[in-house]
Design a protein around this motif. Structure first.
Motif, PDB file in Angstrom:
ATOM      1  N   PRO A  32       0.724  -1.128  -0.258  1.00  0.00           N
ATOM      2  CA  PRO A  32      -0.123   0.125  -0.092  1.00  0.00           C
ATOM      3  C   PRO A  32       0.735   1.216   0.069  1.00  0.00           C
ATOM      4  O   PRO A  32       0.205   2.237  -0.440  1.00  0.00           O
ATOM      5  CB  PRO A  32      -0.994  -0.051   1.125  1.00  0.00           C
ATOM      6  CG  PRO A  32      -0.933  -1.774   1.708  1.00  0.00           C
ATOM      7  CD  PRO A  32       0.580  -1.911   1.106  1.00  0.00           C
ATOM      8  N   GLU A  33       2.048   1.236   0.609  1.00  0.00           N
ATOM      9  CA  GLU A  33       2.922   2.450   0.713  1.00  0.00           C
ATOM     10  C   GLU A  33       3.363   2.680  -0.597  1.00  0.00           C
ATOM     11  O   GLU A  33       3.506   3.866  -0.931  1.00  0.00           O
ATOM     12  CB  GLU A  33       4.054   1.997   1.649  1.00  0.00           C
ATOM     13  CG  GLU A  33       3.718   1.976   3.233  1.00  0.00           C
ATOM     14  CD  GLU A  33       2.968   0.495   3.315  1.00  0.00           C
ATOM     15  OE1 GLU A  33       2.597   0.339   4.526  1.00  0.00           O
ATOM     16  OE2 GLU A  33       3.232  -0.492   2.628  1.00  0.00           O
ATOM     17  N   GLU A  57       0.549   4.057  -2.855  1.00  0.00           N
ATOM     18  CA  GLU A  57       0.265   5.395  -2.411  1.00  0.00           C
ATOM     19  C   GLU A  57       0.934   6.732  -2.740  1.00  0.00           C
ATOM     20  O   GLU A  57       0.788   7.561  -3.273  1.00  0.00           O
ATOM     21  CB  GLU A  57       0.070   5.564  -0.831  1.00  0.00           C
ATOM     22  CG  GLU A  57      -0.715   6.857  -0.544  1.00  0.00           C
ATOM     23  CD  GLU A  57      -0.749   6.817   1.107  1.00  0.00           C
ATOM     24  OE1 GLU A  57      -0.805   7.877   1.662  1.00  0.00           O
ATOM     25  OE2 GLU A  57      -1.306   5.613   1.768  1.00  0.00           O
ATOM     26  N   ARG A  58       2.248   6.214  -2.863  1.00  0.00           N
ATOM     27  CA  ARG A  58       3.424   6.992  -3.167  1.00  0.00           C
ATOM     28  C   ARG A  58       3.453   7.362  -4.678  1.00  0.00           C
ATOM     29  O   ARG A  58       3.558   8.568  -5.255  1.00  0.00           O
ATOM     30  CB  ARG A  58       4.562   6.518  -2.746  1.00  0.00           C
ATOM     31  CG  ARG A  58       5.914   7.553  -3.194  1.00  0.00           C
ATOM     32  CD  ARG A  58       7.237   6.831  -2.920  1.00  0.00           C
ATOM     33  NE  ARG A  58       8.476   7.583  -3.293  1.00  0.00           N
ATOM     34  CZ  ARG A  58       9.589   7.082  -3.594  1.00  0.00           C
ATOM     35  NH1 ARG A  58       9.824   5.816  -3.328  1.00  0.00           N
ATOM     36  NH2 ARG A  58      10.582   7.985  -4.280  1.00  0.00           N
ATOM     37  N   GLY A 101       0.458   9.373  -5.544  1.00  0.00           N
ATOM     38  CA  GLY A 101       0.797  10.910  -5.297  1.00  0.00           C
ATOM     39  C   GLY A 101       1.621  11.572  -6.549  1.00  0.00           C
ATOM     40  O   GLY A 101       1.235  12.598  -6.747  1.00  0.00           O
ATOM     41  N   ARG A 109      -4.287  14.489   0.261  1.00  0.00           N
ATOM     42  CA  ARG A 109      -3.584  13.394   0.901  1.00  0.00           C
ATOM     43  C   ARG A 109      -4.813  12.222   1.227  1.00  0.00           C
ATOM     44  O   ARG A 109      -4.578  11.181   0.776  1.00  0.00           O
ATOM     45  CB  ARG A 109      -2.873  13.641   2.068  1.00  0.00           C
ATOM     46  CG  ARG A 109      -1.662  14.507   2.039  1.00  0.00           C
ATOM     47  CD  ARG A 109      -1.010  14.768   3.239  1.00  0.00           C
ATOM     48  NE  ARG A 109       0.135  15.364   3.081  1.00  0.00           N
ATOM     49  CZ  ARG A 109       1.452  15.078   2.949  1.00  0.00           C
ATOM     50  NH1 ARG A 109       1.733  13.660   2.692  1.00  0.00           N
ATOM     51  NH2 ARG A 109       2.435  15.799   2.878  1.00  0.00           N
ATOM     52  N   ILE A 118      -5.749  10.657  -2.098  1.00  0.00           N
ATOM     53  CA  ILE A 118      -4.706   9.850  -2.593  1.00  0.00           C
ATOM     54  C   ILE A 118      -5.072   8.409  -1.787  1.00  0.00           C
ATOM     55  O   ILE A 118      -4.748   7.461  -2.501  1.00  0.00           O
ATOM     56  CB  ILE A 118      -3.474  10.308  -2.379  1.00  0.00           C
ATOM     57  CG1 ILE A 118      -3.206  11.211  -3.435  1.00  0.00           C
ATOM     58  CG2 ILE A 118      -2.510   9.067  -2.831  1.00  0.00           C
ATOM     59  CD1 ILE A 118      -1.846  12.040  -3.252  1.00  0.00           C
ATOM     60  N   ARG A 119      -5.211   8.404  -0.699  1.00  0.00           N
ATOM     61  CA  ARG A 119      -5.492   7.107   0.228  1.00  0.00           C
ATOM     62  C   ARG A 119      -6.657   6.519  -0.231  1.00  0.00           C
ATOM     63  O   ARG A 119      -6.702   5.193  -0.266  1.00  0.00           O
ATOM     64  CB  ARG A 119      -5.673   7.531   1.600  1.00  0.00           C
ATOM     65  CG  ARG A 119      -4.384   7.960   2.374  1.00  0.00           C
ATOM     66  CD  ARG A 119      -4.582   8.086   3.999  1.00  0.00           C
ATOM     67  NE  ARG A 119      -3.323   8.776   4.246  1.00  0.00           N
ATOM     68  CZ  ARG A 119      -3.122   9.836   4.793  1.00  0.00           C
ATOM     69  NH1 ARG A 119      -4.150  10.849   4.720  1.00  0.00           N
ATOM     70  NH2 ARG A 119      -2.315  10.262   5.334  1.00  0.00           N
ATOM     71  N   THR A 175      -5.877   4.911  -3.445  1.00  0.00           N
ATOM     72  CA  THR A 175      -5.043   3.841  -3.309  1.00  0.00           C
ATOM     73  C   THR A 175      -5.842   2.277  -2.934  1.00  0.00           C
ATOM     74  O   THR A 175      -5.777   1.486  -3.672  1.00  0.00           O
ATOM     75  CB  THR A 175      -3.913   4.035  -2.113  1.00  0.00           C
ATOM     76  OG1 THR A 175      -3.246   5.145  -2.434  1.00  0.00           O
ATOM     77  CG2 THR A 175      -3.383   2.788  -1.746  1.00  0.00           C
ATOM     78  N   ARG A 176      -6.882   2.505  -2.044  1.00  0.00           N
ATOM     79  CA  ARG A 176      -7.821   1.584  -1.807  1.00  0.00           C
ATOM     80  C   ARG A 176      -8.385   1.137  -3.131  1.00  0.00           C
ATOM     81  O   ARG A 176      -8.858  -0.057  -3.189  1.00  0.00           O
ATOM     82  CB  ARG A 176      -8.901   1.748  -0.862  1.00  0.00           C
ATOM     83  CG  ARG A 176      -8.293   2.179   0.818  1.00  0.00           C
ATOM     84  CD  ARG A 176      -9.068   2.156   1.751  1.00  0.00           C
ATOM     85  NE  ARG A 176      -9.771   3.410   1.759  1.00  0.00           N
ATOM     86  CZ  ARG A 176      -9.815   4.403   2.053  1.00  0.00           C
ATOM     87  NH1 ARG A 176      -8.485   4.464   2.897  1.00  0.00           N
ATOM     88  NH2 ARG A 176     -10.494   5.572   2.079  1.00  0.00           N
TER      89      ARG A 176
END
Length: 298
Positions: A17-18, A21-22, A25, A269, A272-273, A276-277
Motif C-alpha cells: 500500500p505504501e 500510495e506514493r 501521489g 492526501r 490519494i488514500r 489507493t484502496r
C-alpha cells in the motif's frame, strides 16, 4: 517521459500500500502540473486531475507498458483540458518566418557578454507560465508535452493523434513564440534588459546561411538534422558568432521550460488514500481475470 512519471508507473507494480500510495501521489502531481500548464487555472486543473485519475485506475491496474500508459495519461488529460478551456489562447495562424529574429537582435545576442543564468526567480517562473498560456493551444500542447513533460516527438504524435512532422512544426513555432514572449514580458514587467553593448559592425543584409540555420535551429539543437544538413550547420556555426549566440539563447529557453515546476495542493492526501484502496481492488480484480481457469479449478 519525466523521471517522476516513469518511477510512479514502476511503483504501481508493487503490492505494498505504501508504494501504491506514493505512486498515485506522484501521478496526481504529474497530471495536475500538466493540466495547469495547459489550462492556467488551479480549479480547472484540479477538476481535470480528479477526472483523469478516477477514470484511469482500472487501466493503471492492468500494468500495461510504461510508455503506453504515459501516452494514455497525457492523451486523456489533453482531452479533458481541451473541453475545459475550449477557447485556449487563440488559434491565430503563426508562420515561422514571422518569428525569425532581426539582424539587429542577432547582433545584440552576439555582443552580450553576460548570458542569463539558468535560475528562474519566482517572478520569472510566473511570467514563463503566462507566456506558455499565451501560445495558441495546438502549439502550447506540443511544446508542453515535448519540452516540459519530456515526451519524444513520436510519443507526442501518439498523444495528439497526428504525424511526427506536424508535431515538429508546432514545436518549432511554439519555441520561437515562447522565447520572444517571455523575453518581452521580463523586460516590460521586471525591467530586466540586456546590458548596453557596443554595436558590432556587420553587413547590412543577413547572409542566406544565417537564415537557413535560424529556420532549422530547433531541429539542430534536438540533434535531428541528418548529414549533410547537420554537418553544414556545424560548419556555419563555427564561423558565425551571431548564430552561435542565438543557438545558446534557444537552448536557454528550452532549459527554462524543463525547469518550470507547478506544485499541486497539499490537501489531496486523503483523496490519494481513497484512490489507493480503489486501485488495489482493481488490481486484485485484474489478477483474477488473468488467472487461468485450470488454476482456479485446481
Amino acid at each position: 517521459m519525466r523521471a517522476e512519471l516513469a518511477q510512479a508507473i514502476e511503483l504501481l507494480r508493487s503490492d505494498t500500500p505504501e508504494d501504491v500510495e506514493r505512486a498515485l501521489g506522484m501521478l496526481r502531481q504529474t497530471v495536475f502540473s500538466f493540466a495547469m500548464k495547459l489550462c492556467g487555472s488551479g480549479e480547472a486543473a484540479e477538476h481535470v486531475t480528479k477526472s483523469v485519475l478516477h477514470r484511469g485506475l482500472r487501466r493503471l491496474a492492468d500494468n500495461e507498458d510504461a510508455s503506453a500508459l504515459a501516452v494514455w495519461i497525457y492523451r486523456v488529460t489533453c482531452n479533458r483540458c481541451w473541453l475545459v478551456r475550449q477557447k485556449g489562447a487563440g488559434e491565430r495562424p503563426v508562420r515561422l518566418d514571422n518569428l525569425l529574429p532581426g539582424w539587429s537582435e542577432l547582433g545584440l545576442l552576439a555582443a552580450d557578454s553576460h548570458p542569463e543564468k539558468m535560475v528562474l526567480s519566482p517572478e520569472q517562473q510566473r511570467l514563463l507560465e503566462e507566456a506558455v498560456l499565451r501560445l495558441p493551444a495546438r502549439l502550447r500542447i506540443a511544446l508542453v508535452l515535448h519540452d516540459m513533460e519530456e515526451l519524444s516527438t513520436e510519443e507526442v504524435a501518439q498523444v495528439i493523434g497526428c504525424q511526427p512532422r506536424i508535431v515538429r512544426g508546432r514545436l518549432n513555432r511554439g519555441r520561437w513564440m515562447l522565447r520572444k514572449d517571455f523575453s518581452s514580458l521580463v523586460q516590460s514587467r521586471l525591467q530586466i534588459e540586456r546590458p548596453v553593448t557596443k554595436p558590432v559592425r556587420r553587413p547590412e543584409k543577413r547572409p542566406a546561411a544565417c537564415g537557413e540555420f535560424l529556420r532549422q535551429a530547433s531541429e539542430y539543437v534536438d540533434g535531428r538534422l541528418e548529414p549533410p544538413g547537420g554537418e553544414r550547420m556545424r560548419e556555419h556555426l563555427a564561423a558565425c558568432p551571431d548564430c552561435q549566440a542565438f543557438q545558446g539563447d534557444l537552448r536557454a529557453s528550452i532549459e527554462r521550460c524543463r525547469m518550470l515546476q507547478v506544485q499541486g495542493p497539499e490537501s489531496a492526501r486523503e483523496r490519494i488514500r481513497v484512490l489507493t484502496r480503489q486501485y488495489r481492488r482493481h488490481r486484485a480484480a485484474a489478477g483474477e481475470r488473468k488467472t487461468p481457469l485450470a488454476e482456479t479449478a485446481g
